[in-house]
Design a protein around this motif. Structure first.
Motif, PDB file in Angstrom:
ATOM      1  N   GLY A  42       0.794  -1.221   0.000  1.00 12.30           N
ATOM      2  CA  GLY A  42       0.000   0.000   0.000  1.00 12.30           C
ATOM      3  C   GLY A  42       0.827   1.272   0.000  1.00 12.30           C
ATOM      4  N   SER A  43       2.109   1.184   0.253  1.00 13.78           N
ATOM      5  CA  SER A  43       2.949   2.381   0.228  1.00 13.78           C
ATOM      6  C   SER A  43       4.168   2.114  -0.656  1.00 13.78           C
ATOM      7  CB  SER A  43       3.368   2.778   1.643  1.00 13.78           C
ATOM      8  OG  SER A  43       4.098   1.737   2.226  1.00 13.78           O
ATOM      9  N   TRP A  89       1.648  -7.410  -5.722  1.00 14.42           N
ATOM     10  CA  TRP A  89       1.244  -6.030  -5.492  1.00 14.42           C
ATOM     11  C   TRP A  89      -0.212  -5.816  -5.905  1.00 14.42           C
ATOM     12  CZ3 TRP A  89       3.684  -2.635  -2.626  1.00 14.42           C
ATOM     13  CH2 TRP A  89       3.280  -1.324  -2.674  1.00 14.42           C
ATOM     14  N   GLY A  92      -3.029  -7.729  -3.573  1.00 13.05           N
ATOM     15  CA  GLY A  92      -3.143  -7.284  -2.204  1.00 13.05           C
ATOM     16  C   GLY A  92      -2.474  -8.204  -1.194  1.00 13.05           C
TER      17      GLY A  92
END
Length: 95
Positions: A42-43, A89, A92
């Protein structure tokens, strides 16, 4: 018929002698990064920073390390592949 243990011939390459500096840094850093994805999901910026730091660490293990530009390019390539093409990626944290 494939040889016995054919699945392990390429995946678990522990003896990387004979490869050049670029290849050995890339091979070892990319396998490390595949496991690191789950900690930075997520980052993408923190993932890129972690990959870049790991590439620099692995680069310093050589008697004559790669130039910083080449090390940064290796980190960018690993990061770009993970964030654009990898199921790790896209799918998830479940993957």
């Amino acid at each position: 018929m494939p040889p016995a243990r054919w699945r392990e011939t390429k995946r678990y390459r522990t003896n990387i002698t004979g490869l050049g500096r670029n290849c050995s840094v890339f091979e070892t850093a990319r396998t490390w990064a595949y496991h690191e994805v789950r900690h930075h999901f997520g980052s993408p910026d923190t993932l890129h920073d972690a990959i870049h730091a790991e590439v620099l660490i692995r680069n310093t293990q050589f008697a004559k390390p790669l130039p910083a530009v080449e090390a940064r390019a290796i980190a960018n390539n690993i990061h770009r592949w993970i964030t654009t093409r990898s199921r790790m990626w896209k799918d998830g944290a479940a993957v």
